[in-house]
Design a protein around this motif. Structure first.
Motif, PDB file in Angstrom:
ATOM      1  N   ARG A 113       0.345  -1.062  -0.417  1.00 33.46           N
ATOM      2  CA  ARG A 113       1.113  -0.232  -0.210  1.00 33.46           C
ATOM      3  C   ARG A 113       1.105   0.984   0.034  1.00 33.46           C
ATOM      4  O   ARG A 113       0.490   2.176   0.930  1.00 33.46           O
ATOM      5  N   PRO A 114       1.643   1.248  -0.704  1.00 32.45           N
ATOM      6  CA  PRO A 114       2.508   2.521  -0.999  1.00 32.45           C
ATOM      7  C   PRO A 114       2.331   3.907  -1.235  1.00 32.45           C
ATOM      8  O   PRO A 114       1.136   3.751  -2.283  1.00 32.45           O
ATOM      9  N   ARG A 115       2.140   4.783  -0.946  1.00 31.79           N
ATOM     10  CA  ARG A 115       1.264   6.062  -1.664  1.00 31.79           C
ATOM     11  C   ARG A 115       2.085   6.806  -3.043  1.00 31.79           C
ATOM     12  O   ARG A 115       1.461   7.540  -3.693  1.00 31.79           O
ATOM     13  N   VAL A 116       2.993   6.164  -2.715  1.00 33.60           N
ATOM     14  CA  VAL A 116       3.855   6.941  -4.612  1.00 33.60           C
ATOM     15  C   VAL A 116       4.925   5.208  -4.917  1.00 33.60           C
ATOM     16  O   VAL A 116       5.966   4.640  -3.858  1.00 33.60           O
ATOM     17  N   VAL A 117       4.963   4.782  -5.833  1.00 32.15           N
ATOM     18  CA  VAL A 117       5.169   4.131  -6.764  1.00 32.15           C
ATOM     19  C   VAL A 117       6.798   5.523  -8.010  1.00 32.15           C
ATOM     20  O   VAL A 117       5.650   5.977  -9.257  1.00 32.15           O
TER      21      VAL A 117
END
Length: 216
Positions: free
Chosen positions: A48-52
């Protein structure tokens, strides 16, 4: 809450460099890495990253298709920042059209990498608007023209879309239009909804491809 980041690049040295830069910053946490776009969807579901941070060119599944896969698979997807060697690149533009929120050059300075991650995570303004304008130059789309016609934007919304295309944040637009920031946020949300755009980048691409805003 920290800004959690997933690094996706087939070059281990690039991932190591990005990790070192980001891990040294307060409020940013690298939660995982992948060497190809084919691994992104399960990692996004698990971490569940906020940024890839997504390399645009990879051997098995490139950043364009990986971006599409993430957006299809997740109703609340992370922000996607594509990484590229060349800024004037059709791959980059196609990744933006596919739903990426911005792009970052591999030769970017450490402070530029950190700023890009924070800006994309915040979602309050368009990343590198001048570069997006350059990529959009000379492109035209009947679908974009139809989307703009269907949107039936009010005059205020048309003003907001033009300022978004210049890369202005909500606060900067509020100053330009002499409006409250919350009012600007409402107008931005309305523009995105009417255009069927996921974010500012998609709305600005529609503005350029429809001819509503002329690059230059």
């Amino acid at each position: 809450m920290p800004i959690t980041v997933l690094l996706v690049d087939d070059e281990p040295l690039v991932r190591a460099g990005m990790r070192a830069v980001l891990a040294a910053q307060p409020g940013i946490e690298v939660v995982g890495e992948a060497a190809d776009g084919a691994s992104v969807v399960p990692l996004v579901r698990r971490l569940r990253p906020r940024v890839v941070l997504m390399d645009v060119r990879m051997p098995l599944l490139d950043g364009i298709e990986a971006t599409r896969a993430v957006l299809r698979a997740d109703p609340a997807p992370p922000k996607i920042l594509v990484i590229t060697t060349f800024e004037n690149d059709d791959y980059v533009y196609e990744a933006l059209r596919a739903g990426a929120d911005g792009f970052l050059l591999k030769r970017a300075r450490p402070e530029e990498v950190v700023n890009a991650v924070r800006l994309v995570a915040d979602g309050d303004s368009l990343l590198f608007p001048a570069a997006v304008r350059a990529l959009a130059a000379g492109r035209s789309s009947s679908a974009a023209r139809e989307a703009l016609e269907r949107a039936v934007l009010t005059e205020r919304e048309r003003q907001v879309l033009r300022l978004m295309a210049r890369g202005m944040s909500n606060a900067e637009m509020a100053g330009e239009l002499v409006l409250g920031t919350e009012t600007v946020k409402t107008h931005v949300s309305s523009v995105l909804a009417k255009l069927g755009a996921r974010d500012r980048t998609q709305a600005v691409i529609t503005a350029y491809e429809s001819g509503f805003v002329v690059p230059g």
